[in-house]
Design an enzyme around this catalytic site. Structure first.
Site, PDB file in Angstrom:
ATOM      1  N   ARG A  49       0.845  -1.190   0.000  1.00 49.70           N
ATOM      2  CA  ARG A  49       0.000   0.000   0.000  1.00 49.70           C
ATOM      3  C   ARG A  49       0.883   1.243   0.000  1.00 49.70           C
ATOM      4  NH1 ARG A  49      -4.678   1.414   4.519  1.00 49.70           N
ATOM      5  NH2 ARG A  49      -5.209   3.495   3.722  1.00 49.70           N
ATOM      6  N   ASP A  51       0.950   5.503   0.181  1.00 52.85           N
ATOM      7  CA  ASP A  51       0.131   6.611   0.662  1.00 52.85           C
ATOM      8  C   ASP A  51      -0.076   7.672  -0.408  1.00 52.85           C
ATOM      9  OD1 ASP A  51      -0.059   5.483   3.214  1.00 52.85           O
ATOM     10  OD2 ASP A  51       1.808   6.433   3.875  1.00 52.85           O
ATOM     11  N   ARG A 196       9.094   7.096   5.689  1.00 50.42           N
ATOM     12  CA  ARG A 196       9.153   8.555   5.760  1.00 50.42           C
ATOM     13  C   ARG A 196       9.667   9.042   7.119  1.00 50.42           C
ATOM     14  NH1 ARG A 196       3.274  10.061   4.221  1.00 50.42           N
ATOM     15  NH2 ARG A 196       3.990  12.123   4.900  1.00 50.42           N
TER      16      ARG A 196
END
Length: 248
Positions: A49, A51, A196
């Site tokens: 997945r 973002d 991140r």
């Protein structure tokens, strides 16, 4: 039969890979294109997945179809209907029980940093601008701290009751090519926003805001969301998903 696709996309205009109500997503665009090609309403499975705003060069997506089209023709037909910021780069038939998320051995992500004093309009959607010089050698010392099996809760957000925060990083490193700094991490899996948050902390190391030992203490603390701050998504790319043998 089940088909696996290699998908590349610019995530700038999308609210992530996973389908959501009333907002554009990569999954929605891909499933709409598959419906036009095969006449079937299918549900795709993504290897990972991504973002909102995150890009991919080698996302793996699988779906089942009764279409008689050969994989090469599926690629051509899907690319005809897909928007310009999404492209299928390859396709092959896989075993019926293949699951691109569950069967993945590792994922490779790279975060790109434009490390120069003046902003670059041509790089702004695909790299984070850091104006002060980064010490790449020191960042690589911190990368060695990340390698191995650890509790990465400090480098995650939005855990939402997630119990298992143990992940294994196989390799991590930072390289420089003129003003472009690339941060590559390969792991068995990633927690929400882990990449991140790790890059945010690595930048602080590279700017000498914190020391490598401080970075180690953050990892060893086990306290959720103590690292960071998280860098913006625009510099993050899912480069590749790895499988056993020649599955993909």
């Amino acid at each position: 039969m089940k088909i696996a696709l290699i998908v590349e996309y610019d995530g700038t205009g999308y609210y992530g890979s996973q389908r959501q109500r009333s907002v554009p997503t990569i999954q929605e665009a891909l499933e709409e294109a598959i419906a036009k090609v095969t006449g079937e309403n299918v549900r795709t499975i993504f290897a990972g997945r991504t973002d909102q705003g995150v890009h991919a060069k080698g996302q793996v997506v699988a779906f089942e179809t009764g279409s008689p089209l050969a994989p090469d023709n599926i690629v051509k037909a899907l690319n005809f209907y897909l928007p310009e910021d999404i492209a299928v780069r390859g396709a092959r038939r896989v075993r019926e029980d293949f699951n691109p998320r569950r069967d993945a051995r590792s994922r490779e992500y790279c975060y790109y940093i434009c490390n120069e004093p003046l902003r670059s309009p041509l790089k702004r959607q695909y790299a984070l601008l850091v104006r002060r010089p980064l010490e790449v050698e020191i960042m690589n010392e911190a990368c060695k701290v990340l390698e191995g099996t650890h509790d990465f809760a400090p480098f995650a957000s939005a855990l939402e009751g997630r119990v298992n925060t143990i992940r294994t990083i196989y390799r991590a490193g930072v390289t420089r090519d003129e003003s472009m700094v690339s941060c590559l991490v390969e792991a068995n899996a990633f927690l929400p926003h882990q990449m991140r948050m790790m890059i945010g902390s690595l930048i602080r190391v590279g700017l000498k805001i914190i020391k490598v030992e401080d970075f180690r203490k953050i990892l060893d603390s086990g306290k959720p969301t103590t690292a960071g701050p998280a860098v913006p998504p625009r510099g993050l790319f899912l480069l590749k998903v790895n499988y056993a043998g020649d599955e993909i």
